[in-house]
Design an enzyme around this catalytic site. Structure first.
Site, PDB file in Angstrom:
ATOM      1  CB  SER A 144      13.164 -74.525 -27.041  1.00  0.00           C
ATOM      2  OG  SER A 144      14.421 -73.873 -26.883  1.00  0.00           O
ATOM      3  CE1 TYR A 157      15.953 -79.058 -28.261  1.00  0.00           C
ATOM      4  CE2 TYR A 157      16.289 -76.679 -28.384  1.00  0.00           C
ATOM      5  CZ  TYR A 157      15.858 -77.796 -27.691  1.00  0.00           C
ATOM      6  OH  TYR A 157      15.332 -77.659 -26.425  1.00  0.00           O
TER       7      TYR A 157
END
Length: 254
Positions: A144, A157
Site C-alpha cells: 500500500s 496497517y
C-alpha cells in the site's frame, strides 16, 4: 487479449473490491481461476458476475480464513490439488482499520498482522511448491502507499504493508533462479469497499487526508484500474519484473 489462456490462478480477497475485480479481469483473459475469500456471500456475488459474463465455467470458489493455518492448508491446498498445479497467486485479501496509536490494543494490532501479513505468508507458503514446479510461477502481493508515505492513524496497517513489501523482496531473491517472480502492488486513492470506511477516529485531523488526492485530477480510481496492472504483472508482459513495487495512485504521492 487472452494472456492467461490455460493458466491456473488463485486469488484471495476475491469476494469484493480489487480482488473481485482481478478475478473478472483474469477470467476475461482466459484464466482458470480459484476465488478465495472468508465471505461466502462475497464469493457468491463474484460467481454471479462471472455467470453474467459467461466465464463461470472457468471459475471455482473456496471459503478460507487466511489468518488460520488449518483453513489455508485445507482450502488453498485443496484448490491447488484440484487445479492440478498453479501458475499465478494473487494475495489481495486484507483488512484496513484505523486508530490512534496510543489507543491501539494488542488485540487490534495482532488481528491486523494475522490477516494482512501472516495471511499473505500462509497462502504463499502453501502455494510455493506448485508455483515453483511450473518454472515460471508468479506471486503478486498487496502492499500500500501507506507502507512508504505517512497515513495517520494507520500505523498497524502500514506496518503490515511494509512487512509484505519486504517479504516480497525476500522471496523474489530466494526463488529467482527457480523461475519465480514476486512483485507487490501499492494501491492508493482507490475507491473500494476497504477504503469507503477506514474507521477513522472521531477526532481525526482530516486536513491530513485533503492531501490524498490524485495528481491526475480525475478523482479516485476504481478497483478495475488495479486489476489491469495486476494482469500485466502476472502475465508474460511482466516477464522481466520481479522484486519490486508498483505504485498505483494517480500521482497522489508524486
Amino acid at each position: 487479449m487472452k494472456r492467461f489462456e490455460g493458466r491456473r490462478v488463485l486469488i484471495t480477497g476475491a469476494g469484493s473490491g480489487i480482488g473481485q475485480a482481478t478475478v473478472h479481469r483474469i477470467l476475461a483473459e482466459g484464466g482458470i481461476v480459484v476465488a478465495v475469500d472468508v465471505s461466502e456471500a462475497g464469493l457468491a456475488a463474484t460467481h454471479q458476475r462471472a455467470e453474467a459474463d459467461g466465464t463461470a465455467d472457468q471459475l471455482s470458489t473456496v471459503v478460507v480464513d487466511i489468518s488460520d493455518e488449518a483453513s489455508v492448508r485445507a482450502g488453498v491446498g485443496g484448490a491447488i490439488t484440484g487445479l492440478g498445479g498453479l501458475d499465478v497467486l494473487v494475495n489481495a485479501a486484507g483488512i484496513l482499520r484505523s486508530a490512534h496509536t496510543e489507543q491501539t490494543t494488542l488485540e487490534f494490532w495482532n488481528r491486523m498482522l494475522a490477516v494482512n501479513l501472516t495471511g499473505t505468508f500462509l497462502v504463499t507458503r502453501e502455494a510455493l511448491p506448485a508455483l515453483l514446479a511450473t518454472g515460471r510461477g508468479v506471486v503478486v502481493n498487496f502492499s500500500s502507499t501507506s507502507a512508504s508515505f505517512a497515513h495517520p492513524y494507520m500505523a498497524a496497517y502500514a506496518a503490515t504493508k511494509g512487512g509484505i513489501q519486504s517479504f516480497t523482496h525476500a522471496i523474489a531473491a530466494e526463488y529467482a533462479k527457480q523461475g519465480l517472480r514476486a512483485v507487490s502492488v501499492a494501491p492508493g486513492s482507490i475507491a473500494s469497499g476497504m477504503t469507503a470506511d477506514p474507521g477513522l477516529p472521531a477526532d481525526a485531523d482530516m486536513s491530513w487526508f485533503v492531501k490524498l488526492q490524485p495528481a491526475l485530477g480525475q478523482g479516485f480510481a476504481g478497483p478495475e484500474t488495479v486489476a489491469g496492472v495486476i494482469a500485466m504483472l502476472a502475465s508474460d508482459d511482466g516477464a522481466f519484473v520481479t522484486g519490486t513495487e508498483i505504485r498505483i495512485d494517480g500521482g497522489t504521492h508524486a
